[in-house]
Each structure stands twice: as structure tokens, then as C-alpha cells.
Motif scaffolding. Structure first.
Motif, PDB file in Angstrom:
ATOM      1  N   GLY A   1       8.011 -71.571 -51.273  1.00  0.00           N
ATOM      2  CA  GLY A   1       7.978 -72.533 -50.419  1.00  0.00           C
ATOM      3  C   GLY A   1       7.241 -72.569 -49.028  1.00  0.00           C
ATOM      4  N   ARG A   2       7.610 -71.408 -48.354  1.00  0.00           N
ATOM      5  CA  ARG A   2       7.064 -70.962 -46.977  1.00  0.00           C
ATOM      6  C   ARG A   2       5.538 -70.860 -47.407  1.00  0.00           C
ATOM      7  NH1 ARG A   2       4.764 -67.276 -44.552  1.00  0.00           N
ATOM      8  NH2 ARG A   2       4.919 -65.812 -46.417  1.00  0.00           N
ATOM      9  N   ILE A   3       5.084 -70.284 -48.327  1.00  0.00           N
ATOM     10  CA  ILE A   3       3.736 -69.904 -48.501  1.00  0.00           C
ATOM     11  C   ILE A   3       3.175 -71.066 -48.883  1.00  0.00           C
ATOM     12  CG2 ILE A   3       2.163 -68.965 -50.354  1.00  0.00           C
ATOM     13  CD1 ILE A   3       4.152 -66.578 -50.600  1.00  0.00           C
ATOM     14  N   LEU A   4       3.663 -72.014 -49.573  1.00  0.00           N
ATOM     15  CA  LEU A   4       2.884 -73.399 -50.010  1.00  0.00           C
ATOM     16  C   LEU A   4       3.026 -74.112 -48.801  1.00  0.00           C
ATOM     17  CD1 LEU A   4       4.466 -74.133 -53.614  1.00  0.00           C
ATOM     18  CD2 LEU A   4       1.889 -73.504 -52.941  1.00  0.00           C
ATOM     19  N   ARG A   5       3.685 -74.355 -47.986  1.00  0.00           N
ATOM     20  CA  ARG A   5       3.751 -74.952 -46.696  1.00  0.00           C
ATOM     21  C   ARG A   5       2.688 -74.501 -45.633  1.00  0.00           C
ATOM     22  NH1 ARG A   5       9.041 -74.765 -47.572  1.00  0.00           N
ATOM     23  NH2 ARG A   5       9.276 -73.098 -45.900  1.00  0.00           N
ATOM     24  N   TYR A   6       2.678 -73.282 -45.583  1.00  0.00           N
ATOM     25  CA  TYR A   6       1.959 -72.686 -44.468  1.00  0.00           C
ATOM     26  C   TYR A   6       0.367 -72.765 -45.073  1.00  0.00           C
ATOM     27  CZ  TYR A   6      -0.511 -69.094 -41.694  1.00  0.00           C
ATOM     28  OH  TYR A   6      -1.192 -68.384 -41.007  1.00  0.00           O
ATOM     29  N   TRP A   7       0.041 -72.342 -46.329  1.00  0.00           N
ATOM     30  CA  TRP A   7      -1.367 -72.551 -46.834  1.00  0.00           C
ATOM     31  C   TRP A   7      -1.700 -74.043 -46.946  1.00  0.00           C
ATOM     32  CZ3 TRP A   7      -4.542 -68.905 -45.535  1.00  0.00           C
ATOM     33  CH2 TRP A   7      -4.084 -67.677 -45.619  1.00  0.00           C
ATOM     34  N   GLY A   8      -0.874 -74.781 -47.440  1.00  0.00           N
ATOM     35  CA  GLY A   8      -0.905 -76.226 -47.321  1.00  0.00           C
ATOM     36  C   GLY A   8      -1.546 -76.739 -46.193  1.00  0.00           C
ATOM     37  N   GLY A   9      -0.847 -76.400 -45.183  1.00  0.00           N
ATOM     38  CA  GLY A   9      -1.194 -77.137 -43.724  1.00  0.00           C
ATOM     39  C   GLY A   9      -2.474 -76.277 -43.166  1.00  0.00           C
ATOM     40  N   ASN A  10      -2.883 -74.956 -43.617  1.00  0.00           N
ATOM     41  CA  ASN A  10      -4.177 -74.397 -43.019  1.00  0.00           C
ATOM     42  C   ASN A  10      -5.384 -74.907 -43.832  1.00  0.00           C
ATOM     43  OD1 ASN A  10      -3.294 -73.129 -40.668  1.00  0.00           O
ATOM     44  ND2 ASN A  10      -1.985 -71.872 -42.030  1.00  0.00           N
ATOM     45  N   LEU A  11      -5.209 -75.671 -45.013  1.00  0.00           N
ATOM     46  CA  LEU A  11      -6.573 -75.729 -46.002  1.00  0.00           C
ATOM     47  C   LEU A  11      -7.516 -76.645 -45.259  1.00  0.00           C
ATOM     48  CD1 LEU A  11      -4.926 -76.327 -49.355  1.00  0.00           C
ATOM     49  CD2 LEU A  11      -6.113 -74.398 -48.637  1.00  0.00           C
ATOM     50  N   HIS A  12      -7.054 -77.304 -44.143  1.00  0.00           N
ATOM     51  CA  HIS A  12      -7.984 -78.130 -43.263  1.00  0.00           C
ATOM     52  C   HIS A  12      -8.966 -77.375 -42.705  1.00  0.00           C
ATOM     53  CE1 HIS A  12      -5.180 -77.710 -40.290  1.00  0.00           C
ATOM     54  NE2 HIS A  12      -6.082 -78.005 -39.526  1.00  0.00           N
ATOM     55  N   HIS A  13      -8.862 -76.200 -42.503  1.00  0.00           N
ATOM     56  CA  HIS A  13      -9.643 -75.261 -41.721  1.00  0.00           C
ATOM     57  C   HIS A  13     -10.832 -74.574 -42.759  1.00  0.00           C
ATOM     58  CE1 HIS A  13      -7.418 -74.734 -38.151  1.00  0.00           C
ATOM     59  NE2 HIS A  13      -6.264 -74.620 -39.069  1.00  0.00           N
ATOM     60  N   TYR A  14     -10.847 -74.938 -44.217  1.00  0.00           N
ATOM     61  CA  TYR A  14     -11.732 -74.493 -44.829  1.00  0.00           C
ATOM     62  C   TYR A  14     -12.390 -75.602 -45.678  1.00  0.00           C
ATOM     63  CZ  TYR A  14      -8.999 -70.313 -44.864  1.00  0.00           C
ATOM     64  OH  TYR A  14      -8.418 -69.023 -44.278  1.00  0.00           O
ATOM     65  N   PRO A  15     -13.711 -75.494 -45.813  1.00  0.00           N
ATOM     66  CA  PRO A  15     -14.574 -76.608 -46.357  1.00  0.00           C
ATOM     67  C   PRO A  15     -14.322 -76.882 -48.048  1.00  0.00           C
ATOM     68  CG  PRO A  15     -16.078 -74.772 -45.995  1.00  0.00           C
ATOM     69  CD  PRO A  15     -14.542 -74.433 -45.334  1.00  0.00           C
ATOM     70  N   LEU A  16     -13.438 -75.696 -48.570  1.00  0.00           N
ATOM     71  CA  LEU A  16     -13.074 -75.825 -50.120  1.00  0.00           C
ATOM     72  C   LEU A  16     -14.302 -75.958 -50.901  1.00  0.00           C
ATOM     73  CD1 LEU A  16      -9.909 -77.954 -49.490  1.00  0.00           C
ATOM     74  CD2 LEU A  16     -10.048 -75.572 -49.620  1.00  0.00           C
ATOM     75  N   ARG A  17     -15.090 -74.933 -50.777  1.00  0.00           N
ATOM     76  CA  ARG A  17     -16.219 -75.262 -51.550  1.00  0.00           C
ATOM     77  C   ARG A  17     -15.999 -73.676 -52.544  1.00  0.00           C
ATOM     78  NH1 ARG A  17     -19.577 -76.558 -46.674  1.00  0.00           N
ATOM     79  NH2 ARG A  17     -19.460 -74.264 -46.159  1.00  0.00           N
ATOM     80  N   PRO A  18     -16.701 -73.459 -53.531  1.00  0.00           N
ATOM     81  CA  PRO A  18     -16.622 -72.444 -54.438  1.00  0.00           C
ATOM     82  C   PRO A  18     -16.905 -71.236 -53.593  1.00  0.00           C
ATOM     83  CG  PRO A  18     -17.825 -74.087 -55.593  1.00  0.00           C
ATOM     84  CD  PRO A  18     -17.448 -74.657 -54.249  1.00  0.00           C
TER      85      PRO A  18
END
Length: 64
Positions: free
Chosen positions: A23-40
Motif C-alpha cells: 500500500g505504501r509503495i503504490l501510494r508513493y509511486w502513484g503520487g510521483n508518476l506525474h514526474h515522468y512522461p510515461l513513455r516506453p
């Protein structure tokens, strides 16, 4: 594209409290995903609450 998150759950904090740590991992990384363009090719290591590397997340091309 695929979003892949892999976590090894048989060590340290994850073995003691798997639901709490995941749960902590998913909250932390979910909250930080906006820092990445999420491209391959995008991705990063995943650490537990004791700052030990326990996995990785990455964005992969669907064809690979």
C-alpha cells in the motif's frame, strides 16, 4: 504500452507486513508518476520503507 510494477515480497519489511508495504509503495509511486512522461523506457527502482531496493516499475512498448 504496458505499465509494469514488480516487487519481491519475501524480504524484510514486505515479509512482515505485505499489505502495509505494498500500500505504501503504490501510494508513493502513484503520487510521483506525474514526474515522468510515461513513455516506453521510463522506470525506476522501488524501495521498501527501510529504503532497500525491492523491485522496479517501468513502461514497456506493447510489442516487446
Amino acid at each position: 504500452m504496458k505499465f509494469l510494477l514488480e516487487v519481491t515480497m519475501d524480504d524484510a519489511a514486505l515479509a512482515r507486513d505485505p499489505a502495509g508495504e505494498l500500500g505504501r509503495i503504490l501510494r508513493y509511486w502513484g503520487g510521483n508518476l506525474h514526474h515522468y512522461p510515461l513513455r516506453p523506457g521510463d522506470g525506476s527502482v522501488i524501495c521498501d520503507s527501510e529504503y532497500r531496493e525491492v523491485g522496479r516499475w517501468r513502461v514497456a512498448d506493447q510489442t516487446k
